[in-house]
Design a protein around this motif. Structure first.
Motif: not given
Length: 236
Positions: A77-94, A130-136
């Motif tokens: 969904a982020l990619k479809t919204a126009g967010i580049d891969d370089k601007d998305v980084q994993t912060a935590r996995l648990s 808009g990005v927050i709405d896309t995430l949710v």
């Protein structure tokens, strides 16, 4: 041997005397030291959002698989919204067991929770809501920690530095006039620490179904403090 040591020490002391005299001359120069302060504000042009998915299941594998599938939808969904891969980084996995509320000393595992959070850079702050709405809308159920900043603060900091030095001069001139002396050239200039941005008026409200997410970007203020030592001369 003792005599030779004494002579060597004396020669070393004599060799150091010119340097000490020069340092003493600098220390004896009449001077005024003051601090100058300045702040520069600007609207932010970069936002950062922390968001992700938390999934519960009876087994660790089921929780992990459900979380992986849900997070894949969020990333798409982020990619479809126009967010580049370089601007998305994993912060935590648990992946953590969940325990029943038992008596002290007893621990019964009733399930597992898997979570995956990413940090998203939004380079157009007008699109943050808009990005927050896309995430949710894509299934993110762990959204928060939104930050606004200036992507390239160097120009703002340089403006603040100029204003801070001007503020230091203004103060030094007041002291010089009050003391009946004349302000000379600056002897030293130093900056206190690393300039820290001060964030103002930024809010984030949890999204509700059918209601756009309200976000206020506010402004960012960068502050500088400089210490300037000015030479002084006898007044007219």
């Amino acid at each position: 041997m003792i005599t030779r040591s004494i002579v060597a020490a004396a020669l070393a002391a004599c060799a150091a005397m010119p340097a000490l005299a020069q340092d003493g001359a600098r220390l004896d120069t009449p001077a005024i030291t003051v601090s100058g302060e300045a702040s520069v504000s600007a609207p932010p042009d970069l936002a950062q959002i922390d968001a992700g998915v938390a999934s519960d299941a009876k087994t660790a594998r089921e929780a992990a698989e459900a979380n992986n599938a849900a997070m894949a939808k969020v990333l798409q969904a982020l990619k479809t919204a126009g967010i580049d891969d370089k601007d998305v980084q994993t912060a935590r996995l648990s992946l953590q067991p969940q325990y029943a509320a038992n008596r002290p000393g007893q621990a019964t595992v009733v399930g597992y929770r898997a979570s995956n959070r990413v940090t998203i850079k939004v380079r157009d702050v007008a699109k943050v809501a808009g990005v927050i709405d896309t995430l949710v809308g894509a299934g993110a159920n762990d959204v928060g920690n939104i930050y606004f900043t200036v992507a390239e603060p160097s120009k703002l900091l340089d403006q603040a530095r100029e204003k801070a030095v001007a503020d230091a001069r203004r103060k030094a001139e007041i002291y010089a006039k009050a003391a009946g002396v004349t302000l000379g050239q600056p002897l030293s200039i130093s900056e206190d620490g690393t300039p820290a941005p001060v964030f103002r008026a930024k809010t984030f409200a949890a999204p509700m179904a059918g209601t756009p997410t309200p976000v206020a970007q506010g402004e960012e203020t960068l502050s500088i403090t400089v210490n300037v030592t000015w030479a002084i001369k006898p007044g007219p």
